[in-house]
Motif scaffolding. Structure first.
Motif, PDB file in Angstrom:
ATOM      1  N   ILE A   1       0.999  -1.240   0.050  1.00  0.00           N
ATOM      2  CA  ILE A   1      -0.185   0.001   0.100  1.00  0.00           C
ATOM      3  C   ILE A   1       0.776   1.288  -0.086  1.00  0.00           C
ATOM      4  CG2 ILE A   1      -1.755   1.238   1.390  1.00  0.00           C
ATOM      5  CD1 ILE A   1      -2.729  -1.358   2.064  1.00  0.00           C
ATOM      6  N   GLY A   2       1.968   1.262   0.814  1.00  0.00           N
ATOM      7  CA  GLY A   2       2.879   2.458   0.743  1.00  0.00           C
ATOM      8  C   GLY A   2       3.447   2.538  -0.634  1.00  0.00           C
ATOM      9  N   ALA A   3       3.665   1.467  -1.345  1.00  0.00           N
ATOM     10  CA  ALA A   3       4.242   1.751  -2.635  1.00  0.00           C
ATOM     11  C   ALA A   3       3.101   2.369  -3.706  1.00  0.00           C
ATOM     12  CB  ALA A   3       4.818   0.338  -3.275  1.00  0.00           C
ATOM     13  N   THR A   4       2.063   1.903  -3.443  1.00  0.00           N
ATOM     14  CA  THR A   4       1.048   2.223  -4.347  1.00  0.00           C
ATOM     15  C   THR A   4       1.022   3.654  -4.293  1.00  0.00           C
ATOM     16  OG1 THR A   4      -0.084  -0.019  -4.368  1.00  0.00           O
ATOM     17  CG2 THR A   4      -1.285   1.963  -5.028  1.00  0.00           C
ATOM     18  N   LEU A   5       0.647   4.280  -3.043  1.00  0.00           N
ATOM     19  CA  LEU A   5       0.333   5.509  -2.700  1.00  0.00           C
ATOM     20  C   LEU A   5       1.666   6.480  -2.981  1.00  0.00           C
ATOM     21  CD1 LEU A   5      -0.795   5.126   0.858  1.00  0.00           C
ATOM     22  CD2 LEU A   5      -1.963   6.180  -1.012  1.00  0.00           C
ATOM     23  N   ALA A   6       2.955   5.951  -2.825  1.00  0.00           N
ATOM     24  CA  ALA A   6       4.123   6.742  -3.210  1.00  0.00           C
ATOM     25  C   ALA A   6       4.189   6.790  -4.624  1.00  0.00           C
ATOM     26  CB  ALA A   6       5.475   5.871  -2.856  1.00  0.00           C
ATOM     27  N   ASP A   7       3.987   5.955  -5.539  1.00  0.00           N
ATOM     28  CA  ASP A   7       3.613   5.912  -7.026  1.00  0.00           C
ATOM     29  C   ASP A   7       2.734   7.119  -7.629  1.00  0.00           C
ATOM     30  OD1 ASP A   7       5.749   4.121  -7.656  1.00  0.00           O
ATOM     31  OD2 ASP A   7       4.297   2.434  -8.022  1.00  0.00           O
ATOM     32  N   ARG A   8       1.396   7.011  -6.635  1.00  0.00           N
ATOM     33  CA  ARG A   8       0.435   7.822  -7.108  1.00  0.00           C
ATOM     34  C   ARG A   8       0.952   9.428  -6.916  1.00  0.00           C
ATOM     35  NH1 ARG A   8      -2.016  11.303  -8.064  1.00  0.00           N
ATOM     36  NH2 ARG A   8      -4.470  11.532  -8.266  1.00  0.00           N
ATOM     37  N   LEU A   9       1.556   9.467  -5.855  1.00  0.00           N
ATOM     38  CA  LEU A   9       1.898  11.094  -5.552  1.00  0.00           C
ATOM     39  C   LEU A   9       3.216  11.397  -5.825  1.00  0.00           C
ATOM     40  CD1 LEU A   9       0.713  10.804  -1.771  1.00  0.00           C
ATOM     41  CD2 LEU A   9      -0.368  11.997  -3.562  1.00  0.00           C
ATOM     42  N   ALA A  10       4.107  10.598  -6.334  1.00  0.00           N
ATOM     43  CA  ALA A  10       5.498  11.104  -6.798  1.00  0.00           C
ATOM     44  C   ALA A  10       5.374  11.880  -8.076  1.00  0.00           C
ATOM     45  CB  ALA A  10       6.353   9.884  -6.954  1.00  0.00           C
ATOM     46  N   GLY A  11       6.147  12.728  -8.381  1.00  0.00           N
ATOM     47  CA  GLY A  11       6.384  13.364  -9.455  1.00  0.00           C
ATOM     48  C   GLY A  11       7.772  13.897  -9.654  1.00  0.00           C
ATOM     49  N   PRO A  12       8.050  14.749 -10.808  1.00  0.00           N
ATOM     50  CA  PRO A  12       9.364  14.898 -11.155  1.00  0.00           C
ATOM     51  C   PRO A  12      10.113  15.742 -10.123  1.00  0.00           C
ATOM     52  CG  PRO A  12       7.979  15.611 -13.010  1.00  0.00           C
ATOM     53  CD  PRO A  12       7.024  15.171 -11.704  1.00  0.00           C
ATOM     54  N   ASN A  13       9.306  16.468  -9.210  1.00  0.00           N
ATOM     55  CA  ASN A  13      10.024  17.331  -8.126  1.00  0.00           C
ATOM     56  C   ASN A  13       9.373  16.889  -6.671  1.00  0.00           C
ATOM     57  OD1 ASN A  13      11.610  18.856  -9.504  1.00  0.00           O
ATOM     58  ND2 ASN A  13      10.176  20.145 -10.208  1.00  0.00           N
ATOM     59  N   PHE A  14       8.781  16.095  -6.719  1.00  0.00           N
ATOM     60  CA  PHE A  14       7.982  15.413  -5.336  1.00  0.00           C
ATOM     61  C   PHE A  14       8.361  13.905  -5.349  1.00  0.00           C
ATOM     62  CE2 PHE A  14       4.663  14.345  -2.395  1.00  0.00           C
ATOM     63  CZ  PHE A  14       4.837  15.418  -1.490  1.00  0.00           C
ATOM     64  N   ARG A  15       9.331  13.717  -4.162  1.00  0.00           N
ATOM     65  CA  ARG A  15       9.975  12.269  -4.200  1.00  0.00           C
ATOM     66  C   ARG A  15       9.555  11.720  -2.657  1.00  0.00           C
ATOM     67  NH1 ARG A  15      13.903  10.391  -7.279  1.00  0.00           N
ATOM     68  NH2 ARG A  15      14.820   9.404  -5.310  1.00  0.00           N
ATOM     69  N   PRO A  16       8.573  10.856  -2.718  1.00  0.00           N
ATOM     70  CA  PRO A  16       8.399  10.214  -1.447  1.00  0.00           C
ATOM     71  C   PRO A  16       9.617   9.018  -1.397  1.00  0.00           C
ATOM     72  CG  PRO A  16       6.328  10.125  -2.832  1.00  0.00           C
ATOM     73  CD  PRO A  16       7.493  10.635  -3.639  1.00  0.00           C
ATOM     74  N   TYR A  17       9.840   9.158  -0.197  1.00  0.00           N
ATOM     75  CA  TYR A  17      10.845   7.812   0.415  1.00  0.00           C
ATOM     76  C   TYR A  17       9.932   6.827   1.167  1.00  0.00           C
ATOM     77  CZ  TYR A  17      14.951   9.999  -1.777  1.00  0.00           C
ATOM     78  OH  TYR A  17      15.718  10.436  -2.540  1.00  0.00           O
ATOM     79  N   ALA A  18      10.092   5.550   1.018  1.00  0.00           N
ATOM     80  CA  ALA A  18       9.239   4.664   1.633  1.00  0.00           C
ATOM     81  C   ALA A  18       9.914   4.144   3.044  1.00  0.00           C
ATOM     82  CB  ALA A  18       9.201   3.271   0.878  1.00  0.00           C
ATOM     83  N   SER A  19       8.996   3.838   3.887  1.00  0.00           N
ATOM     84  CA  SER A  19       9.296   3.560   5.417  1.00  0.00           C
ATOM     85  C   SER A  19       8.239   2.760   5.990  1.00  0.00           C
ATOM     86  CB  SER A  19       9.547   4.746   5.997  1.00  0.00           C
ATOM     87  OG  SER A  19       9.705   4.235   7.631  1.00  0.00           O
ATOM     88  N   ASP A  20       8.489   1.892   6.721  1.00  0.00           N
ATOM     89  CA  ASP A  20       7.460   1.256   7.466  1.00  0.00           C
ATOM     90  C   ASP A  20       7.489   1.638   8.839  1.00  0.00           C
ATOM     91  OD1 ASP A  20       9.658   0.227   8.683  1.00  0.00           O
ATOM     92  OD2 ASP A  20       9.333  -2.076   8.225  1.00  0.00           O
ATOM     93  N   ASP A  21       7.765   2.719   9.452  1.00  0.00           N
ATOM     94  CA  ASP A  21       7.865   3.204  10.426  1.00  0.00           C
ATOM     95  C   ASP A  21       6.910   4.570  10.664  1.00  0.00           C
ATOM     96  OD1 ASP A  21       8.687   3.929  13.339  1.00  0.00           O
ATOM     97  OD2 ASP A  21      10.576   4.622  12.798  1.00  0.00           O
ATOM     98  N   VAL A  22       5.901   3.695  10.887  1.00  0.00           N
ATOM     99  CA  VAL A  22       4.695   5.146  10.891  1.00  0.00           C
ATOM    100  C   VAL A  22       4.914   5.984  12.085  1.00  0.00           C
ATOM    101  CG1 VAL A  22       2.333   5.286  11.060  1.00  0.00           C
ATOM    102  CG2 VAL A  22       2.978   3.592   9.672  1.00  0.00           C
ATOM    103  N   ILE A  23       5.163   5.311  13.366  1.00  0.00           N
ATOM    104  CA  ILE A  23       5.209   5.968  14.633  1.00  0.00           C
ATOM    105  C   ILE A  23       6.666   6.988  14.569  1.00  0.00           C
ATOM    106  CG2 ILE A  23       6.123   5.901  16.995  1.00  0.00           C
ATOM    107  CD1 ILE A  23       3.456   4.728  17.301  1.00  0.00           C
ATOM    108  N   GLY A  24       7.667   6.537  13.986  1.00  0.00           N
ATOM    109  CA  GLY A  24       8.950   7.368  13.869  1.00  0.00           C
ATOM    110  C   GLY A  24       8.610   8.644  12.941  1.00  0.00           C
ATOM    111  N   ALA A  25       7.882   8.496  11.829  1.00  0.00           N
ATOM    112  CA  ALA A  25       7.552   9.459  10.860  1.00  0.00           C
ATOM    113  C   ALA A  25       6.783  10.630  11.703  1.00  0.00           C
ATOM    114  CB  ALA A  25       6.894   9.005   9.744  1.00  0.00           C
TER     115      ALA A  25
END
Ligand SMILES: NC(=O)C1=CN([C@@H]2O[C@H](COP(=O)(O)OP(=O)(O)OC[C@H]3O[C@@H](n4cnc5c(N)ncnc54)[C@H](O)[C@@H]3O)[C@@H](O)[C@H]2O)C=CC1
Ligand SMILES: O=C(CO)COP(=O)(O)O
Length: 323
Positions: free
Chosen positions: A153-177
């Motif tokens: 699900i994280g990867a799907t959301l990142a792919d959907r929101l990413a753009g040339p100038n908007f880079r999501p980096y994946a993590s599984d640490d929800v609390i830390g973020a």
């Protein structure tokens, strides 16, 4: 994937613009009818993000029910209002991406924890990082942490929101973020105080480093990973908001450092300075976890009306200790 955005402040509007890249349909719920009207009629959020021409594929609404057909919902109302708004939102199993930065007063829950309690069937993700809304809306390069316990699900959301100038980096640490974003707002107030009181650049750098030590102690006690805290959503966002008057939290601290009263600085604000709400809750949460957070306590004292020099003097007079 149709994105819904809950919250028509500066950040919700900027994220709607990100999600609407290429003409993708986005539904944006805003609380103020004039914001809904301005976005639908003039494609501009004149109240919270003036001067940005918004995509015509963003449709604003005053009805949370209109979000029912969305495939993912970005939650971007201030932290203290997340519970009330999400209680009224049709969610079901739709993934929720928490984008507010704060801890709920009373319960001391992070906003992701509030969302999980209200909507247990919905996958929870957190989007956080060094992201001034006006820069994101202007298309300037930005990187964020996108944390989700479910990597697919994280990867799907990142792919959907990413753009040339908007880079999501994946993590599984929800609390830390979440913890990085919540704590850095309080530390940004402290850095503003240093600036306002004219204490110099050495003091500001020391405060960033010692503040980061507090964030790490608290985060680890709550189960966060150190790698997350030293990444975009922790250290990255701390550096951004501790260095710029574009930060509302830093600006609040600047006023406090100049000797203005917190009540006066907060009374006529149109926009949110989350750190002012998070600070007392964080102090309670730190005490509960047995974590020493002297900078956070100093910010609480200033918000409660203590005199600047006395608070700074007390911080500097603490017993010498190991780094
Ligand atoms: N502005 C920014 O650059 C960024 C903001 N954030 C976070 O996003 C969250 C939202 O902040 P902004 O979009 O900047 O807000 P804003 O300061 O631009 O606008 C205030 C927002 O609060 C909402 N609001 C006020 N009273 C409310 C109530 N009773 N119920 C529901 N909503 C209410 C308003 O409708 C408006 O959307 C905060 O947690 C903030 O820390 C995160 C990253 C960047
Ligand atoms: O969170 C932010 C940038 O990442 C915005 O900071 P302020 O809320 O202090 O303006």
């Amino acid at each position: 994937m149709k994105i819904g955005v809950i919250g028509g402040g500066a950040w919700g509007t900027a994220l709607a613009q990100v999600a609407a890249r290429g003409g993708a349909p986005v539904t944006l719920w805003a609380r103020e009818s004039e914001v809904v009207g301005a976005i639908n009629d003039a494609h501009e959020n004149t109240r919270f993000l003036a001067g940005v021409a918004l995509s015509q594929s963003i449709r604003a609404t005053s009805a949370l029910a209109d979000l029912a057909d969305c495939d993912a919902l970005l939650v971007v109302v201030p932290a203290q209002h997340v519970r009330a708004v999400l209680t009224e939102t049709p969610v079901g199993k739709t993934p929720l991406v928490l984008c507010a930065k704060g801890i709920e007063a009373g319960t001391r829950l992070l906003v992701g924890e509030v969302a999980r309690a209200l909507h247990p069937a919905a996958p929870i993700a957190v989007l956080s990082g060094p992201t001034f809304a006006h820069e994101v809306a202007a298309g300037l390069p930005t990187a964020v942490t996108l944390a989700c316990a479910d990597p697919a699900i994280g990867a799907t959301l990142a792919d959907r929101l990413a753009g040339p100038n908007f880079r999501p980096y994946a993590s599984d640490d929800v609390i830390g973020a979440e913890i990085g974003g919540a704590v850095k707002n309080v530390l940004a107030i402290a850095c503003g105080v240093v600036e306002g009181a004219g204490l110099g650049q050495n003091a500001r750098a020391a405060l960033i480093a010692r503040g980061f030590a507090e964030m790490t102690r608290f985060g680890v006690a709550r189960g966060a990973q150190i790698e997350t805290l030293s990444g975009l959503s922790g250290l990255g966002d701390l550096v951004l908001t501790c260095s710029s008057t574009a930060s509302r939290n830093f600006s609040l601290g600047l006023g406090l450092g100049q000797g203005k009263r917190a009540a006066d600085l907060l009374s006529d604000r149109l926009t949110v300075a989350e750190g002012a709400f998070t600070a007392p809750v964080l102090r309670e949460a730190a005490a509960e976890a047995g974590v020493d957070m002297p900078v956070v306590e100093a910010v609480c004292a200033l918000l409660d009306g203590a005199e600047v020099q006395a608070v700074i003097g007390a911080l500097l007079a603490r017993p010498l200790t190991r780094e």
